[in-house]
Design an enzyme around this catalytic site. Structure first.
Site, PDB file in Angstrom:
ATOM      1  N   LYS A  28       0.833  -1.218   0.000  1.00  0.00           N
ATOM      2  CA  LYS A  28       0.000   0.000   0.000  1.00  0.00           C
ATOM      3  C   LYS A  28       0.862   1.261   0.000  1.00  0.00           C
ATOM      4  O   LYS A  28       0.629   2.177  -0.774  1.00  0.00           O
ATOM      5  CB  LYS A  28      -0.927   0.043   1.236  1.00  0.00           C
ATOM      6  CG  LYS A  28      -1.892  -1.120   1.335  1.00  0.00           C
ATOM      7  CD  LYS A  28      -2.864  -0.935   2.473  1.00  0.00           C
ATOM      8  CE  LYS A  28      -2.224  -0.888   3.862  1.00  0.00           C
ATOM      9  NZ  LYS A  28      -1.582  -2.158   4.281  1.00  0.00           N
TER      10      LYS A  28
ATOM     11  N   ARG B 207      -9.136   0.868   8.940  1.00  0.00           N
ATOM     12  CA  ARG B 207      -8.658  -0.486   9.205  1.00  0.00           C
ATOM     13  C   ARG B 207      -9.700  -1.294   9.967  1.00  0.00           C
ATOM     14  O   ARG B 207      -9.475  -2.477  10.233  1.00  0.00           O
ATOM     15  CB  ARG B 207      -7.389  -0.405  10.038  1.00  0.00           C
ATOM     16  CG  ARG B 207      -6.145  -0.819   9.257  1.00  0.00           C
ATOM     17  CD  ARG B 207      -5.023  -0.741  10.238  1.00  0.00           C
ATOM     18  NE  ARG B 207      -3.818  -1.389   9.873  1.00  0.00           N
ATOM     19  CZ  ARG B 207      -2.750  -0.775   9.357  1.00  0.00           C
ATOM     20  NH1 ARG B 207      -2.808   0.487   9.054  1.00  0.00           N
ATOM     21  NH2 ARG B 207      -1.644  -1.436   9.170  1.00  0.00           N
TER      22      ARG B 207
ATOM     23  N   ARG C  24      11.684  -5.733   4.057  1.00  0.00           N
ATOM     24  CA  ARG C  24      11.227  -4.349   3.998  1.00  0.00           C
ATOM     25  C   ARG C  24      12.090  -3.433   4.877  1.00  0.00           C
ATOM     26  O   ARG C  24      12.483  -3.791   5.977  1.00  0.00           O
ATOM     27  CB  ARG C  24       9.766  -4.258   4.464  1.00  0.00           C
ATOM     28  CG  ARG C  24       9.290  -2.813   4.510  1.00  0.00           C
ATOM     29  CD  ARG C  24       7.827  -2.706   4.371  1.00  0.00           C
ATOM     30  NE  ARG C  24       7.120  -3.052   5.593  1.00  0.00           N
ATOM     31  CZ  ARG C  24       5.815  -2.832   5.728  1.00  0.00           C
ATOM     32  NH1 ARG C  24       5.116  -2.314   4.746  1.00  0.00           N
ATOM     33  NH2 ARG C  24       5.221  -3.175   6.857  1.00  0.00           N
TER      34      ARG C  24
ATOM     35  N   ARG D 296      11.453  -1.972  10.420  1.00  0.00           N
ATOM     36  CA  ARG D 296      10.474  -1.604  11.442  1.00  0.00           C
ATOM     37  C   ARG D 296      10.424  -2.675  12.517  1.00  0.00           C
ATOM     38  O   ARG D 296      10.499  -3.858  12.213  1.00  0.00           O
ATOM     39  CB  ARG D 296       9.082  -1.474  10.804  1.00  0.00           C
ATOM     40  CG  ARG D 296       8.873  -0.160  10.128  1.00  0.00           C
ATOM     41  CD  ARG D 296       7.654  -0.160   9.249  1.00  0.00           C
ATOM     42  NE  ARG D 296       6.450  -0.697   9.886  1.00  0.00           N
ATOM     43  CZ  ARG D 296       5.234  -0.617   9.342  1.00  0.00           C
ATOM     44  NH1 ARG D 296       5.067  -0.026   8.180  1.00  0.00           N
ATOM     45  NH2 ARG D 296       4.197  -1.120   9.961  1.00  0.00           N
TER      46      ARG D 296
ATOM     47  N   ARG E  17       0.030  -9.384  13.163  1.00  0.00           N
ATOM     48  CA  ARG E  17      -0.576  -8.338  12.325  1.00  0.00           C
ATOM     49  C   ARG E  17      -1.451  -8.939  11.229  1.00  0.00           C
ATOM     50  O   ARG E  17      -2.480  -8.378  10.872  1.00  0.00           O
ATOM     51  CB  ARG E  17       0.529  -7.462  11.715  1.00  0.00           C
ATOM     52  CG  ARG E  17       1.214  -6.610  12.774  1.00  0.00           C
ATOM     53  CD  ARG E  17       2.477  -5.995  12.245  1.00  0.00           C
ATOM     54  NE  ARG E  17       2.199  -4.941  11.288  1.00  0.00           N
ATOM     55  CZ  ARG E  17       3.065  -4.515  10.370  1.00  0.00           C
ATOM     56  NH1 ARG E  17       4.252  -5.063  10.289  1.00  0.00           N
ATOM     57  NH2 ARG E  17       2.748  -3.553   9.569  1.00  0.00           N
TER      58      ARG E  17
END
Ligand code: AMP
Length: 210
Positions: free
Chosen positions: A13, A88, A123, A156, A167
């Site tokens: 996203k 969300r 990431r 992160r 998550r």
């Protein structure tokens, strides 16, 4: 153009929002980036949000809705915006409706849990400007350094494998029902996330009629 990008954490996203916002010349608004900034600056909001974020849980609706309202009131949102990571939950989507915001399109980026788990390990995000990279799929020119602002790119905390699992569970339980919510409005477009960022972008732009 008022857009929502839906999809699991790590579906791409943020990356797609960065591309589309420069194509359409509207701001990309990431509640995750706003919250990370608040955590970094040690504000009251950041201190309240941190434990939820580190544990892979959602920050309570009322906090996030407040942040978004404040952000959307800024001048740069007048011509439109892309929401990345909001709503969300169904109550967040209802809050958006109550604000009188009419969304033009909701793009749902579909990526399997397996591919997401793989992606998350590579990431990296810039700790200064929030730009996102991937060691394999979208590397920065110089490893560890942001192309955009020269800041340091880091993993992160919530991209570590155990938190990613949590998550994804949170996503399926609380965020995925939004697909049905927006399907009913006729504004939902499903895009299959590709390994190549540019291929996904082409599909997103096609779904937007560009
Ligand atoms: P993201 O960068 O979008 O993956 O968001 C990182 C974290 O920030 C999430 O795991 C949540 O803890 C929190 N967060 C971001 N956006 C929201 C939202 N709309 N509602 C609740 N929590 C959020």
């Amino acid at each position: 153009m008022k857009l929502i990008l839906l999809g699991a954490p790590g579906a791409g996203k943020g990356t797609q929002a960065e591309v589309i916002c420069s194509t359409l010349n509207i701001p990309a608004i990431s509640t995750g980036n706003i919250l990370r900034e608040a955590v970094k600056n040690g504000t009251a909001l950041g201190m309240e949000a941190k434990a939820y974020m580190d544990g892979g849980k959602l920050v309570p609706d009322e906090l996030v809705i407040g942040i978004l309202k404040e952000r959307l009131a800024k001048d740069d949102c007048k011509a439109g915006f892309i929401l990345d990571g909001f709503p969300r939950t169904v109550p967040q989507a209802e809050a958006l409706d109550r604000m009188g915001i009419v969304i033009d399109k909701v793009i749902d980026l579909e990526v399997s849990d397996e591919a997401i788990t793989k992606r998350m390990s590579g990431r990296r995000v810039c700790e200064s400007c929030g730009a996102s990279y991937h060691l394999e799929f979208k590397p920065s020119k110089e490893e560890g350094v942001c192309d955009k602002c020269g800041g340091k790119t880091v993993q992160r905390k919530d991209d570590h494998p155990d938190t990613v699992k949590e998550r994804l569970e949170v996503y399926h339980a609380q965020t995925e029902p939004l697909k049905g919510y927006y399907q009913k409005t006729g504004k939902l477009a499903i895009v299959e996330g590709q390994d190549e960022v540019s291929e996904t972008t082409a599909l997103v732009l096609k779904a937007l009629g560009r």
